[in-house]
Design an enzyme around this catalytic site. Structure first.
Site, PDB file in Angstrom:
ATOM      1  N   SER A 142      65.134  41.310  77.294  1.00 50.02           N
ATOM      2  CA  SER A 142      64.779  41.921  76.020  1.00 50.02           C
ATOM      3  C   SER A 142      65.714  43.082  75.666  1.00 50.02           C
ATOM      4  O   SER A 142      66.902  42.904  75.488  1.00 50.02           O
ATOM      5  CB  SER A 142      63.312  42.365  76.065  1.00 50.02           C
ATOM      6  OG  SER A 142      62.843  42.708  74.797  1.00 50.02           O
TER       7      SER A 142
ATOM      8  N   ASP B  64      66.489  43.509  68.773  1.00 54.02           N
ATOM      9  CA  ASP B  64      66.856  43.771  70.159  1.00 54.02           C
ATOM     10  C   ASP B  64      67.501  42.510  70.738  1.00 54.02           C
ATOM     11  O   ASP B  64      67.738  41.535  70.025  1.00 54.02           O
ATOM     12  CB  ASP B  64      65.655  44.252  70.982  1.00 54.02           C
ATOM     13  CG  ASP B  64      64.585  43.196  71.153  1.00 54.02           C
ATOM     14  OD1 ASP B  64      64.602  42.194  70.407  1.00 54.02           O
ATOM     15  OD2 ASP B  64      63.709  43.358  72.026  1.00 54.02           O
TER      16      ASP B  64
ATOM     17  N   ASP C 185      66.675  39.950  72.498  1.00 55.13           N
ATOM     18  CA  ASP C 185      66.093  38.607  72.358  1.00 55.13           C
ATOM     19  C   ASP C 185      65.383  38.427  71.024  1.00 55.13           C
ATOM     20  O   ASP C 185      64.688  37.440  70.816  1.00 55.13           O
ATOM     21  CB  ASP C 185      65.164  38.275  73.527  1.00 55.13           C
ATOM     22  CG  ASP C 185      63.917  39.143  73.571  1.00 55.13           C
ATOM     23  OD1 ASP C 185      63.931  40.247  72.987  1.00 55.13           O
ATOM     24  OD2 ASP C 185      62.933  38.729  74.200  1.00 55.13           O
TER      25      ASP C 185
ATOM     26  N   ASP D  25      62.825  39.684  69.460  1.00 60.56           N
ATOM     27  CA  ASP D  25      61.381  39.707  69.220  1.00 60.56           C
ATOM     28  C   ASP D  25      60.923  41.074  68.721  1.00 60.56           C
ATOM     29  O   ASP D  25      59.738  41.291  68.492  1.00 60.56           O
ATOM     30  CB  ASP D  25      60.594  39.292  70.475  1.00 60.56           C
ATOM     31  CG  ASP D  25      60.766  40.248  71.648  1.00 60.56           C
ATOM     32  OD1 ASP D  25      61.593  41.185  71.564  1.00 60.56           O
ATOM     33  OD2 ASP D  25      60.069  40.057  72.664  1.00 60.56           O
TER      34      ASP D  25
END
Length: 440
Positions: A97, A237, A239, A241
């Protein structure tokens, strides 16, 4: 030893997240879920270590007899969506992440694209440590194939969440993809909806993910928004999400103000189910005060978008999120999706007829002071002598506090909220001094 934190398994690649761990936990996952189609989807972000971990996971899954679909760099919410859309028994996302490039992680999804609940995670851990897997032989060994064109399915899915009577023609957007998983898909979506898009930090090299970029460093996006005289800026960010919004003046929109404005937008359009939203214990109390005047109830979960989602399901709520930028529109996505959130932000902005600085400044926040302390060991707070007394002192002064360990790092997180900022800082410094002596 617990493998799972607040969002999958995460740690330093090559040290904690090794090929051995990845292979074993993939096998444990495969032997825990129900086998129906015999397919598991695997995606990743842009970290160099993703190659190592992906190959180990594929090895483990095929050894158990599963066929693997590898989709390469794609956002976490895309893996969630495609797992269900492509009729897979489960999905795996390789990402840490917002963490630096040298960390990596493994997130798991069930056949419906939902993150696993804690009971399933416990079963996977049990299988992992039993280390007694039913390896296949001969024709029962699985196979793997890479599919590169699934990006189109996800783009269509995301665009369908944007109101059909609106378009982004004439809207200038600066987009920061953090050199992460959305570096291809994000600009494409906004361009296809008609926006004038300036994309930054979209040249991943395996090591620059989240580095002075994206949701963790929106100050660079803020400069570009002013430089290009854009209407709004979006930072994702690694990834994708998580979403951070910057207004036309280069000011970062506070996460709670963003949640409040979006909840108000859904309420006004009669799209807020049960007139409730879910936030975490981190959110500012001023958010409650603002939404309560419209009859909207604010429910609070523990920190972590998975906890937000669990409470949303339990209460039949279709909107929630964290002030850190994980925003969940469950009518459109199974988990926090930075691109779905960004399109909803655009829809609200267009329908409000206001500038971003006006549209997302509907109430004032109470002063909220935060700090992190590095800790050697996560000693339960109730076992720390004097902790109960010093926290009671904070409450007696009329302040709300939150003291908790990070689920992904060796840190103690401290938060104090109240109307007197000077006094809040004094109390926070007192807590920092106390817990440093006890834990550092």
């Amino acid at each position: 030893m617990n493998l799972f934190g607040t969002d999958g398994v995460r740690g330093k690649a090559g040290e904690f997240i090794t090929p051995f761990l990845a292979t074993k936990i993939a096998m444990a996952f495969a032997e825990t879920i129900d086998k129906k189609t015999g397919k598991i989807l695997v995606g990743k972000d842009t970290r160099r270590s993703g190659y190592m971990i992906e190959n180990a996971i594929v090895s483990g899954l095929t050894a158990i007899g599963y066929n693997v679909i590898q989709i390469g760099p794609m956002p976490t919410p895309a893996v969630a969506f495609l797992t269900e859309d492509m009729r897979c028994d489960g999905g795996i996302m390789i990402s840490a992440s917002h963490n630096p490039y040298y960390d990596n992680g493994i997130k798991f999804f069930d056949s419906t694209g939902n993150k696993l609940d804690s009971k399933i995670e416990e079963k996977i851990e049990k299988r992992y440590f039993e280390n007694n897997f039913s390896l296949k032989t001969g024709k029962e060994i699985g196979k793997s194939k890479r599919i590169d064109d699934v990006i189109g399915r996800y783009i269509v899915h995301i665009k369908s969440s944007f109101p059909k009577h609106l378009n982004l023609s004439g809207v200038r957007i600066v987009l920061d993809t953090a050199n992460g998983a959305a570096y291809k898909v994000a600009p494409t979506i906004f361009e296809e909806l008609g926006a004038d898009v300036i994309t930054i930090n979209n040249e991943p090299n395996g090591f620059n993910i989240n580095s002075n970029a994206g949701a963790m460093h929106p100050e660079f996006l803020a400069e570009k928004v002013k430089e290009y005289r854009a209407d709004i800026g979006f930072a994702l960010d690694g990834d994708a999400d998580r979403l951070v919004v910057v207004d036309e003046n280069g000011e970062v929109v506070d996460g709670d103000k963003l949640l409040g404005a979006l909840a108000f937008y859904l309420y006004k359009n009669k799209k807020l189910s049960t007139n409730k939203i879910v936030v975490t214990v981190m959110s500012n109390s001023a958010l409650d005060k603002f939404l309560n005047q419209f009859g909207i109830e604010v429910l609070r979960s523990n920190v972590g978008d998975k906890n937000v989602l669990e409470l949303m399901k339990k209460e039949g709520v279709n909107f929630g999120g964290e002030q850190s930028g994980h925003i969940i529109f469950s009518d459109y996505a199974k988990t926090g999706d930075g691109l779905v959130s960004a399109l909803q932000v655009c829809a609200y902005l267009l329908e409000s007829g206001k500038s971003a600085s006006e549209a997302f400044n509907l109430f004032e926040l109470y002063p909220q002071i935060q700090a992190n302390i590095n800790v050697i060991e996560k000693i339960p707070l109730e076992k720390i002598e004097g902790a109960k007394e010093i926290l009671k002192e904070v409450e007696n002064n009329g302040f709300r506090h939150l003291v908790r360990y990070s689920g992904t790092e060796n840190k103690l997180r401290l938060l104090i909220e109240g109307e007197n900022e000077k006094k809040a800082k004094e109390l926070l410094n007192k807590l920092i001094e106390f817990f440093k002596k006890k834990l550092s």
